[in-house]
Design a protein around this motif. Structure first.
Motif, short mmCIF file in Angstrom:
data_model
loop_
_atom_site.label_atom_id
_atom_site.label_comp_id
_atom_site.label_asym_id
_atom_site.label_seq_id
_atom_site.Cartn_x
_atom_site.Cartn_y
_atom_site.Cartn_z
N GLY A 27 0.81 -1.21 0.00
CA GLY A 27 0.00 0.00 0.00
C GLY A 27 0.84 1.25 0.00
O GLY A 27 1.99 1.25 0.45
N SER A 28 0.25 2.35 -0.49
CA SER A 28 1.01 3.59 -0.66
C SER A 28 1.05 4.42 0.62
O SER A 28 1.76 5.41 0.70
CB SER A 28 0.39 4.42 -1.79
N VAL A 29 0.27 4.03 1.64
CA VAL A 29 0.25 4.79 2.90
C VAL A 29 1.17 4.09 3.91
O VAL A 29 1.00 2.90 4.18
CB VAL A 29 -1.18 4.87 3.47
N LEU A 30 2.14 4.84 4.43
CA LEU A 30 3.05 4.28 5.45
C LEU A 30 2.61 4.77 6.82
O LEU A 30 2.40 5.98 7.02
CB LEU A 30 4.49 4.69 5.16
N VAL A 31 2.48 3.82 7.75
CA VAL A 31 1.93 4.13 9.07
C VAL A 31 2.90 3.64 10.16
O VAL A 31 3.47 2.56 10.05
CB VAL A 31 0.56 3.41 9.24
N GLU A 32 3.05 4.46 11.19
CA GLU A 32 3.81 4.04 12.38
C GLU A 32 2.82 3.44 13.37
O GLU A 32 1.82 4.07 13.72
CB GLU A 32 4.48 5.28 13.00
N ALA A 33 3.09 2.22 13.82
CA ALA A 33 2.17 1.56 14.76
C ALA A 33 2.18 2.27 16.10
O ALA A 33 3.25 2.61 16.62
CB ALA A 33 2.57 0.10 14.95
#
Ligand SMILES: [Zn+2]
Length: 348
Positions: A27-33
């Motif tokens: 996916g193109s969205v990078l997320v920090e947990a």
């Protein structure tokens, strides 16, 4: 980066380990947990009873009850850096079946759906994860870590929608809702039912402690003991235990025209249970027994609206323990007073 992974089908293989950064194809969205909730499905996967690794891989990143912060929104116009987000869990099957074709992946007909952290797609128990923008749900930032409760709330949003859909086959003015089981799903069901203005009752085995307190704080009535001993016949029962005897009692006790919605997954049951006797009762009282699992995007939206309106203090008491990723084994063990345990990856 660190991730909690498991080899599905093999008990005792869960570990916190270094894994490559998330693949851009995820996916193109990078997320920090920020945090990931733990539920019975995670325990089953760790015990080797459930779960599938992605095709061509032996290990699966665990976790499906997510909360994170957007690091890079990618080309998506609707998201910005710092947004609090939760990842939708299920993906439609590739065929697709008629229901997946219209976005009702929760009603998948062929079982070829995939699920993050459960079935063939990596989950969210890693320091960073990627996701497709269309499967991102923004959550009210004022919820803070309570946003991690969104996924279990979606299960209830769907279940209550099913109850209404079934009820409306005839004149329908439910007065009483009984929720069996005061775990996280049961308590969120009681919360959801309380929003509709009906009289809410919750039944669980425990006689004292946090569960009765949380039920009463909602303005609902708490019961321990048997469903059969209740002094009324509920119009709706939301069954959240998956225990055979509780299910059997619920089918006996439901009022005329009432709906029993099953959300718990268990096994075994009551021996010598006379099925035709149960069926006769259901016939003569026009009862419906409806199973409900998972949630589609409409339910995710409804759940996020409900959570945003919820009392933060009450919701906060549902999270009874926060563990660090290195202590994931303790997080998977449910203590007597635990309701929802979360693994916290980063500060809110
Ligand atoms: Zn499908």
């Amino acid at each position: 980066m660190k991730a909690i992974t498991v080899e599905p089908g093999k008990p005792g293989t869960a570990r916190l380990e270094d894994v490559p950064e998330p693949d851009s194809r995820e996916g193109s969205v990078l997320v920090e947990a920020i945090a990931v909730g733990v539920c019975g499905t995670d325990v089953e996967i760790v015990e080797g009873k459930y779960g599938w690794a992605p095709p061509g891989k032996t290990r699966l990143v665990l976790g499906h009850e997510s909360l994170g912060r957007v690091v890079d929104p990618g080309p998506s116009g609707g998201l910005k850096k710092g947004d609090f987000v939760v990842g939708i869990v299920r993906r439609p099957d590739p065929v697709p079946c008629p229901n997946c074709a219209v976005g009702e992946w929760d009603m998948c007909r062929n079982g070829q759906y995939t699920e993050r952290g459960i079935k063939e797609i990596h989950g969210f128990m890693s320091e960073r994860w990627r996701i497709e923008p269309e499967y991102v749900m923004k959550v009210d930032p004022s919820l803070g870590i309570l946003g991690v409760l969104l996924e279990p709330t979606t299960v209830i949003a769907k279940a209550l929608e099913q109850v209404v859909a079934v009820g409306q086959r005839a004149f329908w003015q439910p007065k009483t809702v009984l929720v069996t089981g005061a775990g996280p799903i049961g308590l969120l069901a009681a919360f959801g039912a309380s929003l509709s203005g009906t009289e809410v009752h919750v039944l669980d085995r425990v006689e004292a402690g946090l569960k009765p307190e949380l039920v009463r704080a909602l303005g609902a009535t708490y019961h321990s003991g048997s469903v059969l001993d209740l002094g009324f016949e509920p119009d709706v029962i939301v069954e959240c235990t998956g225990v055979g005897s509780v299910i059997a009692d619920s089918i006996q006790k439901i009022g005329a025209g009432g709906v029993v919605c099953l959300t718990g997954v268990g096994g075994g049951g009551v021996s010598g249970y006379a099925v035709a006797d149960v069926a006769a009762k259901a016939v003569l009282k026009n009862n419906v027994l409806v199973g409900s699992v998972n949630a589609n995007k409409r339910h995710w939206y409804k759940a996020s609206q409900a959570l945003a309106r919820a009392d933060r203090t009450w919701l906060g008491r549902l999270i009874t323990r926060r563990e660090k990723p290195e202590n994931f084994k303790q997080a998977l063990e449910r203590g007597a007073e635990d309701i929802k345990v979360v693994i916290q990856f980063a500060e809110v």
